[in-house]
Scaffold this motif. Structure first.
Motif, PDB file in Angstrom:
ATOM      1  N   SER A  71     -15.099 -89.306 -33.771  1.00  0.00           N
ATOM      2  CA  SER A  71     -14.818 -90.644 -34.295  1.00  0.00           C
ATOM      3  C   SER A  71     -14.144 -91.515 -33.246  1.00  0.00           C
ATOM      4  O   SER A  71     -13.522 -91.014 -32.309  1.00  0.00           O
ATOM      5  N   LEU A  72     -14.260 -92.820 -33.466  1.00  0.00           N
ATOM      6  CA  LEU A  72     -13.579 -93.817 -32.647  1.00  0.00           C
ATOM      7  C   LEU A  72     -12.562 -94.509 -33.535  1.00  0.00           C
ATOM      8  O   LEU A  72     -12.917 -95.062 -34.582  1.00  0.00           O
ATOM      9  N   ARG A  73     -11.304 -94.465 -33.112  1.00  0.00           N
ATOM     10  CA  ARG A  73     -10.189 -95.051 -33.868  1.00  0.00           C
ATOM     11  C   ARG A  73      -9.643 -96.276 -33.147  1.00  0.00           C
ATOM     12  O   ARG A  73      -9.399 -96.236 -31.942  1.00  0.00           O
ATOM     13  N   ARG A  74      -9.425 -97.345 -33.903  1.00  0.00           N
ATOM     14  CA  ARG A  74      -8.833 -98.575 -33.361  1.00  0.00           C
ATOM     15  C   ARG A  74      -7.349 -98.589 -33.719  1.00  0.00           C
ATOM     16  O   ARG A  74      -6.977 -98.509 -34.882  1.00  0.00           O
ATOM     17  N   LEU A  75      -6.515 -98.708 -32.693  1.00  0.00           N
ATOM     18  CA  LEU A  75      -5.073 -98.870 -32.874  1.00  0.00           C
ATOM     19  C   LEU A  75      -4.686-100.223 -32.284  1.00  0.00           C
ATOM     20  O   LEU A  75      -5.470-100.830 -31.550  1.00  0.00           O
ATOM     21  N   PRO A  76      -3.486-100.709 -32.584  1.00  0.00           N
ATOM     22  CA  PRO A  76      -3.104-102.028 -32.061  1.00  0.00           C
ATOM     23  C   PRO A  76      -3.165-102.136 -30.536  1.00  0.00           C
ATOM     24  O   PRO A  76      -3.501-103.194 -29.996  1.00  0.00           O
ATOM     25  N   ASP A  77      -2.889-101.037 -29.837  1.00  0.00           N
ATOM     26  CA  ASP A  77      -2.818-101.111 -28.369  1.00  0.00           C
ATOM     27  C   ASP A  77      -3.844-100.265 -27.629  1.00  0.00           C
ATOM     28  O   ASP A  77      -3.838-100.204 -26.410  1.00  0.00           O
ATOM     29  N   ARG A  78      -4.740 -99.596 -28.351  1.00  0.00           N
ATOM     30  CA  ARG A  78      -5.740 -98.760 -27.671  1.00  0.00           C
ATOM     31  C   ARG A  78      -6.804 -98.305 -28.668  1.00  0.00           C
ATOM     32  O   ARG A  78      -6.635 -98.448 -29.863  1.00  0.00           O
ATOM     33  N   HIS A  79      -7.846 -97.715 -28.103  1.00  0.00           N
ATOM     34  CA  HIS A  79      -8.889 -97.072 -28.906  1.00  0.00           C
ATOM     35  C   HIS A  79      -8.891 -95.592 -28.539  1.00  0.00           C
ATOM     36  O   HIS A  79      -8.848 -95.247 -27.348  1.00  0.00           O
ATOM     37  N   GLU A  80      -8.954 -94.747 -29.550  1.00  0.00           N
ATOM     38  CA  GLU A  80      -8.895 -93.297 -29.350  1.00  0.00           C
ATOM     39  C   GLU A  80     -10.159 -92.614 -29.859  1.00  0.00           C
ATOM     40  O   GLU A  80     -10.735 -93.042 -30.852  1.00  0.00           O
ATOM     41  N   VAL A  81     -10.494 -91.530 -29.192  1.00  0.00           N
ATOM     42  CA  VAL A  81     -11.500 -90.608 -29.699  1.00  0.00           C
ATOM     43  C   VAL A  81     -10.747 -89.609 -30.566  1.00  0.00           C
ATOM     44  O   VAL A  81      -9.717 -89.073 -30.160  1.00  0.00           O
ATOM     45  N   LYS A  82     -11.259 -89.392 -31.777  1.00  0.00           N
ATOM     46  CA  LYS A  82     -10.601 -88.479 -32.708  1.00  0.00           C
ATOM     47  C   LYS A  82     -11.568 -87.416 -33.194  1.00  0.00           C
ATOM     48  O   LYS A  82     -12.751 -87.675 -33.407  1.00  0.00           O
ATOM     49  N   ARG A  83     -11.021 -86.237 -33.365  1.00  0.00           N
ATOM     50  CA  ARG A  83     -11.657 -85.124 -34.066  1.00  0.00           C
ATOM     51  C   ARG A  83     -13.054 -84.761 -33.576  1.00  0.00           C
ATOM     52  O   ARG A  83     -14.003 -84.684 -34.337  1.00  0.00           O
ATOM     53  N   VAL A  84     -13.151 -84.490 -32.271  1.00  0.00           N
ATOM     54  CA  VAL A  84     -14.398 -83.972 -31.709  1.00  0.00           C
ATOM     55  C   VAL A  84     -14.490 -82.509 -32.135  1.00  0.00           C
ATOM     56  O   VAL A  84     -13.600 -81.712 -31.833  1.00  0.00           O
ATOM     57  N   PHE A  85     -15.549 -82.178 -32.842  1.00  0.00           N
ATOM     58  CA  PHE A  85     -15.688 -80.810 -33.346  1.00  0.00           C
ATOM     59  C   PHE A  85     -17.158 -80.443 -33.457  1.00  0.00           C
ATOM     60  O   PHE A  85     -17.975 -81.245 -33.901  1.00  0.00           O
ATOM     61  N   VAL A  86     -17.451 -79.196 -33.070  1.00  0.00           N
ATOM     62  CA  VAL A  86     -18.780 -78.619 -33.229  1.00  0.00           C
ATOM     63  C   VAL A  86     -18.619 -77.310 -33.992  1.00  0.00           C
ATOM     64  O   VAL A  86     -17.783 -76.471 -33.633  1.00  0.00           O
ATOM     65  N   HIS A  87     -19.409 -77.155 -35.033  1.00  0.00           N
ATOM     66  CA  HIS A  87     -19.386 -75.916 -35.821  1.00  0.00           C
ATOM     67  C   HIS A  87     -19.629 -74.728 -34.897  1.00  0.00           C
ATOM     68  O   HIS A  87     -20.473 -74.790 -33.991  1.00  0.00           O
ATOM     69  N   ALA A  88     -18.903 -73.648 -35.117  1.00  0.00           N
ATOM     70  CA  ALA A  88     -18.952 -72.475 -34.232  1.00  0.00           C
ATOM     71  C   ALA A  88     -20.376 -71.963 -33.997  1.00  0.00           C
ATOM     72  O   ALA A  88     -20.709 -71.538 -32.888  1.00  0.00           O
ATOM     73  N   GLY A  89     -21.221 -72.002 -34.991  1.00  0.00           N
ATOM     74  CA  GLY A  89     -22.584 -71.508 -34.844  1.00  0.00           C
ATOM     75  C   GLY A  89     -23.501 -72.406 -34.045  1.00  0.00           C
ATOM     76  O   GLY A  89     -24.663 -72.065 -33.812  1.00  0.00           O
ATOM     77  N   HIS A  90     -22.990 -73.531 -33.592  1.00  0.00           N
ATOM     78  CA  HIS A  90     -23.827 -74.507 -32.883  1.00  0.00           C
ATOM     79  C   HIS A  90     -23.278 -74.867 -31.510  1.00  0.00           C
ATOM     80  O   HIS A  90     -23.743 -75.821 -30.881  1.00  0.00           O
ATOM     81  N   ARG A  91     -22.315 -74.118 -31.051  1.00  0.00           N
ATOM     82  CA  ARG A  91     -21.707 -74.410 -29.751  1.00  0.00           C
ATOM     83  C   ARG A  91     -22.600 -73.948 -28.605  1.00  0.00           C
ATOM     84  O   ARG A  91     -23.476 -73.123 -28.778  1.00  0.00           O
ATOM     85  N   GLY A  92     -22.341 -74.523 -27.433  1.00  0.00           N
ATOM     86  CA  GLY A  92     -23.094 -74.143 -26.244  1.00  0.00           C
ATOM     87  C   GLY A  92     -24.411 -74.881 -26.109  1.00  0.00           C
ATOM     88  O   GLY A  92     -25.244 -74.521 -25.278  1.00  0.00           O
ATOM     89  N   ARG A  93     -24.600 -75.919 -26.905  1.00  0.00           N
ATOM     90  CA  ARG A  93     -25.852 -76.686 -26.869  1.00  0.00           C
ATOM     91  C   ARG A  93     -25.620 -78.143 -26.460  1.00  0.00           C
ATOM     92  O   ARG A  93     -26.494 -78.980 -26.609  1.00  0.00           O
ATOM     93  N   GLY A  94     -24.417 -78.463 -25.996  1.00  0.00           N
ATOM     94  CA  GLY A  94     -24.136 -79.815 -25.534  1.00  0.00           C
ATOM     95  C   GLY A  94     -23.785 -80.802 -26.632  1.00  0.00           C
ATOM     96  O   GLY A  94     -23.752 -82.011 -26.389  1.00  0.00           O
ATOM     97  N   LEU A  95     -23.496 -80.326 -27.838  1.00  0.00           N
ATOM     98  CA  LEU A  95     -23.193 -81.238 -28.942  1.00  0.00           C
ATOM     99  C   LEU A  95     -21.845 -81.936 -28.775  1.00  0.00           C
ATOM    100  O   LEU A  95     -21.718 -83.108 -29.141  1.00  0.00           O
ATOM    101  N   ALA A  96     -20.850 -81.266 -28.234  1.00  0.00           N
ATOM    102  CA  ALA A  96     -19.555 -81.921 -28.017  1.00  0.00           C
ATOM    103  C   ALA A  96     -19.708 -83.031 -26.982  1.00  0.00           C
ATOM    104  O   ALA A  96     -19.177 -84.137 -27.152  1.00  0.00           O
ATOM    105  N   ARG A  97     -20.448 -82.765 -25.925  1.00  0.00           N
ATOM    106  CA  ARG A  97     -20.717 -83.776 -24.904  1.00  0.00           C
ATOM    107  C   ARG A  97     -21.474 -84.947 -25.532  1.00  0.00           C
ATOM    108  O   ARG A  97     -21.152 -86.110 -25.289  1.00  0.00           O
ATOM    109  N   ALA A  98     -22.462 -84.656 -26.350  1.00  0.00           N
ATOM    110  CA  ALA A  98     -23.234 -85.709 -27.008  1.00  0.00           C
ATOM    111  C   ALA A  98     -22.360 -86.517 -27.962  1.00  0.00           C
ATOM    112  O   ALA A  98     -22.504 -87.739 -28.054  1.00  0.00           O
TER     113      ALA A  98
END
Length: 168
Positions: A71-98
């Protein structure tokens, strides 16, 4: 639950409180809780994002099963990436990078030039991912500066040139 080689993968923009991203965040919390449990008393938790702060939540579906999110979160002074997660059975396929790239692309489309994120000291795979994807480690910023496990990163976004543009 692993991704069959024939699975169709698609990314969808969802509401922060929609069932799929909520379920993926629950899985993330359940996976990380044991890592921090021995020192839970030392951990200072920052307030969780509200739906109003979330610009976009991306969810990857393998066929119709949600398998990754960020997710992309808007704060008063910055924008943050939040909660990058890939289900354990789907790791190693570049989904976190995507997932990161989907959030970064959204940010660039909104004219955002820099993103921030926070992860934990006991999440070496996340720290490795962010460093590999061009994120620079920065000192913990508020409200994460009160948490002794916080590891923060920032990234200056660079627009990708349109390869279809006519170059004369």
């Amino acid at each position: 639950m692993s991704l069959p080689s024939s699975a169709t993968l698609r990314w969808e923009s969802e509401n922060w409180n929609a069932a799929a991203p909520v379920r993926l965040r629950e899985l993330m919390s359940a996976e990380l809780a044991p890592r921090y449990a021995p020192d839970e008393h030392r951990r200072v938790r920052a307030p969780q994002p509200s739906a109003d702060e979330i610009v976009v939540t991306w969810v990857a579906y393998a066929d119709d099963v949600p398998v990754a999110t960020a997710s992309l979160r808007r704060l008063p002074d910055r924008h943050e990436v939040k909660r990058v997660f890939v289900h354990a059975g789907h790791r190693g396929r570049g989904l976190a990078r995507a997932a990161l790239r989907a959030v970064e692309s959204t940010a660039l489309g909104l004219g955002i030039e820099r993103l921030w994120l926070q992860t934990g000291a006991l999440q070496p795979e996340a720290r490795t991912l962010y460093a590999r994807e061009g994120w620079s480690r920065v000192p913990p910023y508020p409200p994460y500066d009160r948490n002794p496990y916080s590891v923060c990163f920032s990234k200056v976004l660079t627009p990708v040139p349109d390869s279809s543009a006519d170059v004369s």
